[in-house]
Enzyme design. Structure first.
Site, PDB file in Angstrom:
ATOM      1  N   GLY A   1     -48.672  12.926 124.816  1.00  0.00           N
ATOM      2  CA  GLY A   1     -47.297  13.312 124.498  1.00  0.00           C
ATOM      3  C   GLY A   1     -46.770  12.664 123.231  1.00  0.00           C
ATOM      4  O   GLY A   1     -46.188  13.340 122.371  1.00  0.00           O
ATOM      5  N   HIS A   2     -46.953  11.344 123.098  1.00  0.00           N
ATOM      6  CA  HIS A   2     -46.464  10.657 121.904  1.00  0.00           C
ATOM      7  C   HIS A   2     -47.100  11.240 120.643  1.00  0.00           C
ATOM      8  O   HIS A   2     -46.425  11.449 119.633  1.00  0.00           O
ATOM      9  CB  HIS A   2     -46.768   9.158 121.985  1.00  0.00           C
ATOM     10  CG  HIS A   2     -45.949   8.417 122.976  1.00  0.00           C
ATOM     11  ND1 HIS A   2     -46.218   8.432 124.329  1.00  0.00           N
ATOM     12  CD2 HIS A   2     -44.874   7.617 122.822  1.00  0.00           C
ATOM     13  CE1 HIS A   2     -45.337   7.680 124.959  1.00  0.00           C
ATOM     14  NE2 HIS A   2     -44.506   7.171 124.066  1.00  0.00           N
TER      15      HIS A   2
ATOM     16  N   LYS B   1     -51.472  19.312 129.756  1.00  0.00           N
ATOM     17  CA  LYS B   1     -51.811  18.246 130.709  1.00  0.00           C
ATOM     18  C   LYS B   1     -52.042  18.798 132.114  1.00  0.00           C
ATOM     19  O   LYS B   1     -53.041  18.484 132.746  1.00  0.00           O
ATOM     20  CB  LYS B   1     -50.659  17.224 130.803  1.00  0.00           C
ATOM     21  CG  LYS B   1     -50.619  16.190 129.734  1.00  0.00           C
ATOM     22  CD  LYS B   1     -49.442  15.256 130.003  1.00  0.00           C
ATOM     23  CE  LYS B   1     -49.321  14.194 128.970  1.00  0.00           C
ATOM     24  NZ  LYS B   1     -50.420  13.247 128.954  1.00  0.00           N
TER      25      LYS B   1
ATOM     26  N   ARG C   1     -57.477   9.514 132.729  1.00  0.00           N
ATOM     27  CA  ARG C   1     -57.201   8.487 131.718  1.00  0.00           C
ATOM     28  C   ARG C   1     -58.374   7.510 131.681  1.00  0.00           C
ATOM     29  O   ARG C   1     -59.131   7.395 132.644  1.00  0.00           O
ATOM     30  CB  ARG C   1     -55.913   7.758 132.052  1.00  0.00           C
ATOM     31  CG  ARG C   1     -54.710   8.667 131.866  1.00  0.00           C
ATOM     32  CD  ARG C   1     -53.430   7.875 131.802  1.00  0.00           C
ATOM     33  NE  ARG C   1     -52.312   8.770 131.593  1.00  0.00           N
ATOM     34  CZ  ARG C   1     -51.797   9.048 130.408  1.00  0.00           C
ATOM     35  NH1 ARG C   1     -52.282   8.491 129.326  1.00  0.00           N
ATOM     36  NH2 ARG C   1     -50.773   9.868 130.303  1.00  0.00           N
TER      37      ARG C   1
ATOM     38  N   HIS D   1     -49.848  10.433 135.037  1.00  0.00           N
ATOM     39  CA  HIS D   1     -50.114  11.829 134.676  1.00  0.00           C
ATOM     40  C   HIS D   1     -51.370  11.907 133.809  1.00  0.00           C
ATOM     41  O   HIS D   1     -51.831  10.909 133.278  1.00  0.00           O
ATOM     42  CB  HIS D   1     -48.898  12.472 134.007  1.00  0.00           C
ATOM     43  CG  HIS D   1     -48.323  11.694 132.877  1.00  0.00           C
ATOM     44  ND1 HIS D   1     -47.299  10.789 133.051  1.00  0.00           N
ATOM     45  CD2 HIS D   1     -48.636  11.664 131.568  1.00  0.00           C
ATOM     46  CE1 HIS D   1     -47.001  10.249 131.890  1.00  0.00           C
ATOM     47  NE2 HIS D   1     -47.802  10.762 130.971  1.00  0.00           N
TER      48      HIS D   1
ATOM     49  N   ARG E   1     -51.315   4.291 121.189  1.00  0.00           N
ATOM     50  CA  ARG E   1     -51.517   4.605 122.610  1.00  0.00           C
ATOM     51  C   ARG E   1     -53.003   4.523 122.974  1.00  0.00           C
ATOM     52  O   ARG E   1     -53.353   4.139 124.078  1.00  0.00           O
ATOM     53  CB  ARG E   1     -50.958   5.985 122.926  1.00  0.00           C
ATOM     54  CG  ARG E   1     -49.482   6.149 122.601  1.00  0.00           C
ATOM     55  CD  ARG E   1     -48.591   5.475 123.572  1.00  0.00           C
ATOM     56  NE  ARG E   1     -48.642   6.210 124.832  1.00  0.00           N
ATOM     57  CZ  ARG E   1     -48.138   5.773 125.968  1.00  0.00           C
ATOM     58  NH1 ARG E   1     -47.548   4.608 126.023  1.00  0.00           N
ATOM     59  NH2 ARG E   1     -48.225   6.485 127.057  1.00  0.00           N
TER      60      ARG E   1
ATOM     61  N   HIS F   1     -55.075   6.275 126.462  1.00  0.00           N
ATOM     62  CA  HIS F   1     -55.586   7.560 125.983  1.00  0.00           C
ATOM     63  C   HIS F   1     -56.971   7.392 125.397  1.00  0.00           C
ATOM     64  O   HIS F   1     -57.345   6.317 124.929  1.00  0.00           O
ATOM     65  CB  HIS F   1     -54.679   8.151 124.893  1.00  0.00           C
ATOM     66  CG  HIS F   1     -53.460   8.801 125.410  1.00  0.00           C
ATOM     67  ND1 HIS F   1     -53.485   9.966 126.132  1.00  0.00           N
ATOM     68  CD2 HIS F   1     -52.158   8.450 125.325  1.00  0.00           C
ATOM     69  CE1 HIS F   1     -52.256  10.308 126.463  1.00  0.00           C
ATOM     70  NE2 HIS F   1     -51.435   9.395 125.983  1.00  0.00           N
TER      71      HIS F   1
END
Length: 182
Positions: free
Chosen positions: A87-88, A20, A28, A81, A147, A153
């Site tokens: 991340g998930h 990231k 995003r 971020h 997400r 995302h």
């Protein structure tokens, strides 16, 4: 087993946060739509490809909302971020991969049940056989796609981050294998 899952999740988060912040810094979808809005309304000049600016999706968003901003599932908007990696999805990919390595993925789940949408009661599932591997894959993809659907995302964030998590898990399993006596 639990320690291995926690280690997989920890390593996955470290890998994804490095991607990231030190590699990608990807906007995003919500932030990109903000740029589209500013360009389309003449408030700013960002270098956005014409196909994106004049797409049917952009026109439909404006038609439905009166602006080019994306509708969001979360009233507070997306995290601040960067988008990639997800991340998930990375954690899901890592943890699902560890579980698949430790269990017989071809095992058929006996007597599965589903909820009858009209009554809310549990009824027997009558579709094709459900395997441990198939159900684990569904869990990982649902985490990643959830997400994406929420608008925080891009589709590629989830897909590629699942693969990143899988690679993290493979490295962890290889490291762990070296500690076994047998």
């Amino acid at each position: 087993f639990k320690t291995l899952l926690v280690e997989a999740a920890t390593r996955a988060l470290k890998a994804v946060w490095y991607q990231k912040w030190y590699v990608h810094l990807r906007l995003r979808p919500e932030a990109f739509a903000g740029h589209v809005h500013l360009v389309k309304t003449g408030q700013r000049g960002y270098d956005i490809h014409g196909e994106a600016l004049h797409s049917d999706a952009v026109a439909r968003v404006f038609s439905n909302n009166g602006s080019y901003f994306l509708p969001m599932a979360f009233p507070e908007g997306s995290p601040i971020h960067p988008a990639y990696g997800a991340g998930h999805a990375t954690v899901a990919g890592a943890c699902v991969s560890v579980i698949k390595a430790l269990y017989d993925g071809s095992y058929i789940i006996p007597n599965p049940q589903i909820v009858d949408s009209s009554t809310g009661e549990l009824v027997p599932y009558t579709g094709s056989a459900l395997t441990v591997e198939g159900e684990l894959n569904k869990i990982g993809v649902n985490v990643a796609n959830g997400r994406n659907i929420a608008g925080v995302h891009w589709r590629t964030d989830g897909r590629e981050s699942m693969l990143m998590g899988e690679q993290v898990a493979l490295g962890l399993l290889q490291d762990t294998k070296r500690t076994f006596n047998e």
